[in-house]
Design a protein around this motif. Sequence first.
Motif, PDB file in Angstrom:
ATOM      1  N   ASN A 174       0.954  -1.396   0.134  1.00  0.00           N
ATOM      2  CA  ASN A 174      -0.027   0.103   0.119  1.00  0.00           C
ATOM      3  C   ASN A 174       0.887   1.383   0.071  1.00  0.00           C
ATOM      4  O   ASN A 174       1.485   1.361   1.038  1.00  0.00           O
ATOM      5  N   VAL A 175       0.817   2.063  -1.092  1.00  0.00           N
ATOM      6  CA  VAL A 175       1.577   3.308  -1.322  1.00  0.00           C
ATOM      7  C   VAL A 175       0.293   4.469  -1.512  1.00  0.00           C
ATOM      8  O   VAL A 175      -0.180   4.339  -2.453  1.00  0.00           O
ATOM      9  N   ASP A 176       0.345   5.602  -0.771  1.00  0.00           N
ATOM     10  CA  ASP A 176      -0.420   6.552  -0.875  1.00  0.00           C
ATOM     11  C   ASP A 176      -1.947   6.203  -1.016  1.00  0.00           C
ATOM     12  O   ASP A 176      -2.619   6.538  -1.740  1.00  0.00           O
ATOM     13  N   ASP A 177      -2.244   5.357  -0.006  1.00  0.00           N
ATOM     14  CA  ASP A 177      -3.714   4.617  -0.184  1.00  0.00           C
ATOM     15  C   ASP A 177      -4.077   3.968  -1.174  1.00  0.00           C
ATOM     16  O   ASP A 177      -5.332   3.718  -1.544  1.00  0.00           O
ATOM     17  N   GLN A 178      -3.088   3.376  -1.932  1.00  0.00           N
ATOM     18  CA  GLN A 178      -3.666   2.455  -3.232  1.00  0.00           C
ATOM     19  C   GLN A 178      -2.943   1.103  -3.004  1.00  0.00           C
ATOM     20  O   GLN A 178      -1.523   1.189  -2.965  1.00  0.00           O
ATOM     21  N   SER A 179      -3.603   0.077  -3.098  1.00  0.00           N
ATOM     22  CA  SER A 179      -3.078  -1.338  -2.789  1.00  0.00           C
ATOM     23  C   SER A 179      -2.619  -1.894  -4.182  1.00  0.00           C
ATOM     24  O   SER A 179      -3.448  -1.667  -5.293  1.00  0.00           O
ATOM     25  N   THR A 180      -1.585  -2.612  -4.184  1.00  0.00           N
ATOM     26  CA  THR A 180      -1.002  -3.242  -5.403  1.00  0.00           C
ATOM     27  C   THR A 180      -0.442  -4.399  -5.277  1.00  0.00           C
ATOM     28  O   THR A 180       0.207  -4.584  -4.141  1.00  0.00           O
ATOM     29  N   GLY A 181      -0.522  -5.258  -6.085  1.00  0.00           N
ATOM     30  CA  GLY A 181       0.048  -6.581  -5.763  1.00  0.00           C
ATOM     31  C   GLY A 181       1.637  -6.687  -6.711  1.00  0.00           C
ATOM     32  O   GLY A 181       1.403  -6.303  -7.799  1.00  0.00           O
ATOM     33  N   LEU A 182       2.462  -7.072  -6.136  1.00  0.00           N
ATOM     34  CA  LEU A 182       3.726  -7.264  -6.715  1.00  0.00           C
ATOM     35  C   LEU A 182       3.998  -8.912  -6.920  1.00  0.00           C
ATOM     36  O   LEU A 182       4.209  -9.535  -5.967  1.00  0.00           O
ATOM     37  N   ILE A 183       4.224  -9.254  -7.955  1.00  0.00           N
ATOM     38  CA  ILE A 183       4.435 -10.813  -8.459  1.00  0.00           C
ATOM     39  C   ILE A 183       5.916 -10.867  -8.334  1.00  0.00           C
ATOM     40  O   ILE A 183       6.855 -10.100  -9.112  1.00  0.00           O
ATOM     41  N   VAL A 184       6.359 -11.627  -7.423  1.00  0.00           N
ATOM     42  CA  VAL A 184       8.012 -12.165  -7.369  1.00  0.00           C
ATOM     43  C   VAL A 184       8.003 -13.350  -7.391  1.00  0.00           C
ATOM     44  O   VAL A 184       7.070 -14.271  -7.110  1.00  0.00           O
ATOM     45  N   ASP A 185       9.557 -13.853  -7.711  1.00  0.00           N
ATOM     46  CA  ASP A 185       9.719 -15.343  -7.709  1.00  0.00           C
ATOM     47  C   ASP A 185       9.478 -16.091  -6.366  1.00  0.00           C
ATOM     48  O   ASP A 185       8.903 -17.064  -6.291  1.00  0.00           O
ATOM     49  N   ARG A 186      10.052 -15.585  -5.238  1.00  0.00           N
ATOM     50  CA  ARG A 186       9.762 -16.123  -3.940  1.00  0.00           C
ATOM     51  C   ARG A 186       9.885 -14.923  -2.854  1.00  0.00           C
ATOM     52  O   ARG A 186      11.113 -14.130  -3.094  1.00  0.00           O
ATOM     53  N   VAL A 187       9.646 -15.227  -1.884  1.00  0.00           N
ATOM     54  CA  VAL A 187       9.654 -14.133  -0.775  1.00  0.00           C
ATOM     55  C   VAL A 187      10.617 -14.728   0.242  1.00  0.00           C
ATOM     56  O   VAL A 187      10.790 -16.180   0.401  1.00  0.00           O
ATOM     57  N   CYS A 188      11.756 -13.844   0.797  1.00  0.00           N
ATOM     58  CA  CYS A 188      12.703 -14.612   1.647  1.00  0.00           C
ATOM     59  C   CYS A 188      12.501 -14.600   3.026  1.00  0.00           C
ATOM     60  O   CYS A 188      12.177 -15.358   3.625  1.00  0.00           O
ATOM     61  N   GLU A 189      12.626 -13.046   3.639  1.00  0.00           N
ATOM     62  CA  GLU A 189      12.525 -12.841   5.086  1.00  0.00           C
ATOM     63  C   GLU A 189      12.257 -11.352   5.279  1.00  0.00           C
ATOM     64  O   GLU A 189      12.493 -10.495   4.069  1.00  0.00           O
ATOM     65  N   VAL A 190      12.218 -10.848   6.718  1.00  0.00           N
ATOM     66  CA  VAL A 190      12.124  -9.591   6.988  1.00  0.00           C
ATOM     67  C   VAL A 190      13.712  -9.229   7.529  1.00  0.00           C
ATOM     68  O   VAL A 190      13.987  -9.997   8.587  1.00  0.00           O
ATOM     69  N   ALA A 191      14.283  -8.495   6.772  1.00  0.00           N
ATOM     70  CA  ALA A 191      15.613  -8.138   7.195  1.00  0.00           C
ATOM     71  C   ALA A 191      15.551  -6.733   7.872  1.00  0.00           C
ATOM     72  O   ALA A 191      15.084  -6.042   7.222  1.00  0.00           O
ATOM     73  N   ASP A 192      16.781  -6.631   8.897  1.00  0.00           N
ATOM     74  CA  ASP A 192      16.996  -5.420   9.449  1.00  0.00           C
ATOM     75  C   ASP A 192      18.139  -5.011   8.654  1.00  0.00           C
ATOM     76  O   ASP A 192      19.182  -5.335   8.997  1.00  0.00           O
ATOM     77  N   ILE A 193      17.909  -3.671   8.254  1.00  0.00           N
ATOM     78  CA  ILE A 193      19.064  -3.243   7.275  1.00  0.00           C
ATOM     79  C   ILE A 193      19.213  -1.611   7.778  1.00  0.00           C
ATOM     80  O   ILE A 193      18.438  -0.581   7.414  1.00  0.00           O
ATOM     81  N   PRO A 194      19.801  -1.439   8.769  1.00  0.00           N
ATOM     82  CA  PRO A 194      20.205  -0.195   9.296  1.00  0.00           C
ATOM     83  C   PRO A 194      20.691   0.916   8.279  1.00  0.00           C
ATOM     84  O   PRO A 194      21.339   0.577   7.273  1.00  0.00           O
ATOM     85  N   SER A 195      20.383   2.228   8.239  1.00  0.00           N
ATOM     86  CA  SER A 195      20.448   3.061   7.163  1.00  0.00           C
ATOM     87  C   SER A 195      22.057   3.272   6.932  1.00  0.00           C
ATOM     88  O   SER A 195      22.604   3.525   5.871  1.00  0.00           O
TER      89      SER A 195
END
Length: 161
Positions: A100-121
């Motif tokens: 959801n970006v700017d109150d618009q939902s969109t589906g993104l087709i990807v090969d596979r989901v991996c994980e939630v990663a913590d990537i500090p700035s």
Amino acid sequence: MAEVMEKDPLELDDAGYETEDTQKDKFLTFFLANEDYGIAIQHVIEIIGIQKITEVPDMPTFVKGVINLRGKVIPVMDVRARFGLPGQEYDERTCIIVVNVDDQSTGLIVDRVCEVADIPSENVEPAPGSGKGQVDSYIMGLGKVGDRVKILLDARRLLAI
């Protein structure tokens, strides 16, 4: 003499209570054509398996159509096609990341989901320009995670048509 106290990285919620931004520096990572990508977790609503997509005429080639997600019609974009990569048959690992970006939902087709990663700035480098134009504009930066590099996408630019 009064001491000056530094403010913690806390924000105020709607009720005025302090809350910590737990989504800061977190990215949902996914695999696409032999590369690791990431998108800020704050935009991710859910991850669903591939399902029937209804084609809509006169859409860009990377917009595969729409899906009915619990009564809400959501456009679906094939990220491979958006990047100009060769297509691939969808399989049991293929996912749709609903963002959801700017109150618009969109589906993104990807090969596979991996994980939630913590990537500090401090672990995010600016992307080097490749001169290929449009694809560069989708890249927010390159995140270093151990000995791997994740290509971090700018969701707003990715979804702009």
